[in-house]
Design an enzyme around this catalytic site. Structure first.
Site, PDB file in Angstrom:
ATOM      1  N   LYS A 163      34.291  10.453 -17.886  1.00 31.41           N
ATOM      2  CA  LYS A 163      33.462  11.126 -16.881  1.00 31.41           C
ATOM      3  C   LYS A 163      34.306  11.946 -15.898  1.00 31.41           C
ATOM      4  CE  LYS A 163      29.430   8.276 -17.425  1.00 31.41           C
ATOM      5  NZ  LYS A 163      29.915   7.523 -18.608  1.00 31.41           N
TER       6      LYS A 163
HETATM    7  C1  LIG Z   1      29.348   7.513 -19.918  1.00 28.42           C
HETATM    8  C2  LIG Z   1      30.118   6.936 -21.026  1.00 28.42           C
HETATM    9  C3  LIG Z   1      29.698   7.069 -22.373  1.00 28.42           C
HETATM   10  C4  LIG Z   1      28.395   7.728 -22.762  1.00 28.42           C
HETATM   11  O1  LIG Z   1      28.421   9.129 -22.615  1.00 28.42           O
HETATM   12  P1  LIG Z   1      27.058   9.954 -22.565  1.00 28.42           P
HETATM   13  O2  LIG Z   1      27.452  11.339 -22.210  1.00 28.42           O
HETATM   14  O3  LIG Z   1      26.221   9.305 -21.495  1.00 28.42           O
HETATM   15  O4  LIG Z   1      26.424   9.850 -23.911  1.00 28.42           O
HETATM   16  C5  LIG Z   1      30.505   6.532 -23.367  1.00 28.42           C
HETATM   17  N1  LIG Z   1      31.648   5.870 -23.064  1.00 28.42           N
HETATM   18  C6  LIG Z   1      32.073   5.720 -21.797  1.00 28.42           C
HETATM   19  C7  LIG Z   1      33.335   4.961 -21.539  1.00 28.42           C
HETATM   20  C8  LIG Z   1      31.336   6.256 -20.728  1.00 28.42           C
HETATM   21  O5  LIG Z   1      31.771   6.085 -19.471  1.00 28.42           O
END
Ligand SMILES: *Cc1c(COP(=O)(O)O)cnc(C)c1O
Length: 496
Positions: A112
């Site tokens: 993120k």
């Molecule tokens: C947020 C997140 C995801 C999922 O990603 P999306 O864009 O919501 O599908 C997968 N793995 C981790 C470690 C995350 O923080």
């Protein structure tokens, strides 16, 4: 001019990219989408020998078409210069027959960071471009990862303050330590007596509290959200798909123009949707592989055409994928229905009223030509972590392991041997206990001790931002009832 975005639910809500970034969600509850995305094109030849940041510039200029070029350059530079532990931003490594793009080298060791490092700058640029004065207060409820990444992204960004609410006792020890030690003169962290849903509901209430909104307006402040449905979070994620591809070309794994697969650990469908956007922009992508854990609502949807959130919710070892309503799917429905806004609106209304909808046969066929879905449960996930480490000496996190195993299943089932990339969304040290237990069996004790022991036994270094986190001074100690969240925000906004 430049009104290239519209809501997924009504064609009379057209707007510019910068205004879409400002608003986050459209007034009708729909999400902003670029109407003529299929007519946009990125010439991949031109990306050869470019750095991550140079590629980002080319791609963001195409997608954020009302932003002046120099603004975009400035946002990218502020977001990625010296913020990631590697100049590559998202390095690509080879593991077995596949490639892994590591998206976790940012300030909080989770993917993120890639988007949340740049969103604050896109937001402040949008405010300037639209002549909006005053301070922005960003609110976020978090179940762990988003909160810290948002705090780090907005930390010390001029003209902004950020408040994050997390469930008291509802996040891991490492996640809590990451948040309560947050530095920066504009960051606020508050534990809520309740669970994640209570925190989320509390934030939503504040966003629609007319009285509070007016009080803030009089004080020259406005609310905004760092939520994953903002196009300012989605668009920066397109970049690493192109970057991965160009790296594969550069190291001779594929020839320019050859198609590759991407396997993506999926929750809210933002990451994998960015892959579909990359494909629409001309990236040679064969299949987008959507990987789920026990909460396999997307697996069922892609394989049956029925989306049904009425099901048991599982707490798994890949908690960031424990999601039953994947918000960004709405954007896919928009494109897959041929931009049939009435159809999208009707499906979303069904989801709202009954938690369930079924798409047309045509739409399902189209989705199946672009997306493959698989799901991997906890036991398999642990086994994958162990086997991948024993075979290749590579340490997968729990989310990435789900995508790695799903890719293997895909290859076995389809016989497709095209070069494939797994997107790695977290450092294994963000989920030390689960990773440790996958390798060496059950383990009691403090998460930070386990982190150290995992590093000693595997020889894989702990990211700097996580190491010694338990020794950093605790700055944020506020705990409040959910009905006190509004007043907490008033204090931040300087309202008596
Ligand atoms: C947020 C997140 C995801 C999922 O990603 P999306 O864009 O919501 O599908 C997968 N793995 C981790 C470690 C995350 O923080």
């Amino acid at each position: 001019m430049f009104q290239s975005y519209e809501s997924t639910r009504s064609s009379n809500l057209k707007t510019t990219a910068s205004k879409a970034v400002l608003k986050g969600i459209a007034d009708d509850g729909g999400l902003y989408v670029m109407r003529d995305l299929e007519h946009k094109n990125i010439n991949i030849e031109k990306l050869k020998d470019k750095s991550y940041m140079e590629m980002a510039e080319i791609i963001l200029n195409e997608m954020l078409d009302d932003f002046p070029e120099e603004k975009i350059r400035e946002c990218i530079s502020k977001a990625y210069t010296d913020k990631f532990s590697t100049d590559e931003v998202t390095p690509v490594v080879k593991v077995g027959d596949s490639y892994i793009t590591e998206l976790f080298h940012g300030p909080t060791s989770a993917f993120k960071d890639v988007a949340l490092s740049i969103l604050p700058h896109l937001m402040t640029a949008s405010y300037e471009m639209n002549d909006i004065k005053g301070k922005v207060i960003i609110l976020a409820a978090t179940s762990g990862d988003t909160g810290k990444a948002a705090l780090e992204g907005f930390r010390d960004v001029k003209g902004t303050k950020i408040a994050v609410f997390y469930p008291d006792g509802g996040v891991s020890q490492v996640q809590k330590a990451q948040m309560v030690t947050q530095e920066g003169n504009n960051t606020f962290v508050c534990a809520i007596k309740g669970n994640f849903d209570d925190a989320q509901t509390g934030v939503k209430k504040i966003f629609t509290d007319e009285k509070l909104i007016n009080e803030l307006r009089e004080n020259n402040k406005i609310f905004s959200s760092a939520n994953s449905i903002n196009i300012g979070r989605l668009i920066p994620q397109i970049v690493y798909y192109f970057y991965s591809y160009i790296k594969l070309v550069e190291n001779g794994a594929v020839k320019m123009g050859d198609k590759v697969n991407f396997s993506v650990p999926t929750g809210n469908f933002g990451n994998i949707l960015a892959g579909y956007y990359a494909k629409m922009l001309g990236l040679p992508v064969n299949m987008l592989i959507c990987a789920s854990n026990e909460n396999n609502v997307l697996y069922d949807f892609i394989n049956t055409g029925v989306y049904d959130r009425n099901r048991k919710f599982y707490r798994t070892i890949s908690p960031s994928m424990d999601i039953l309503v994947s918000s960004n799917l709405e954007r896919l429905l928009y494109y897959m229905s041929g931009k049939n806004i009435d159809e999208v609106k009707s499906l979303m209304e069904q989801l709202n009223s009954s938690g369930k909808y079924e798409i047309s046969h045509d739409m399902k066929k189209k989705i199946n030509s672009e997306f493959y879905a698989g799901c991997v449960f906890m036991e398999e996930t642990e086994k994958t972590i162990k086997e991948t480490f024993e075979k290749y000496g590579y340490l997968l996190d729990t989310h990435t392991a789900v995508a790695y195993k799903t890719l293997e299943e895909y290859k076995r089932q389809t016989g497709d041997n095209a070069v494939s990339v797994v997107l790695s969304t977290a450092s294994p040290y963000k989920f030390s206990r689960s990773v440790y237990e996958s390798l060496y069996g059950e383990k009691d004790g403090d998460e930070f001790e386990i982190m150290d022991e995992l590093s000693e036994r595997t020889g894989v270094p702990i990211p700097v931002n996580l190491k010694g986190l338990n020794k950093k001074p605790v700055i944020h100690t506020t705990v409040c009832e959910t009905n006190e969240m509004g007043n907490y925000v008033r204090k931040i906004g300087g309202i008596k």
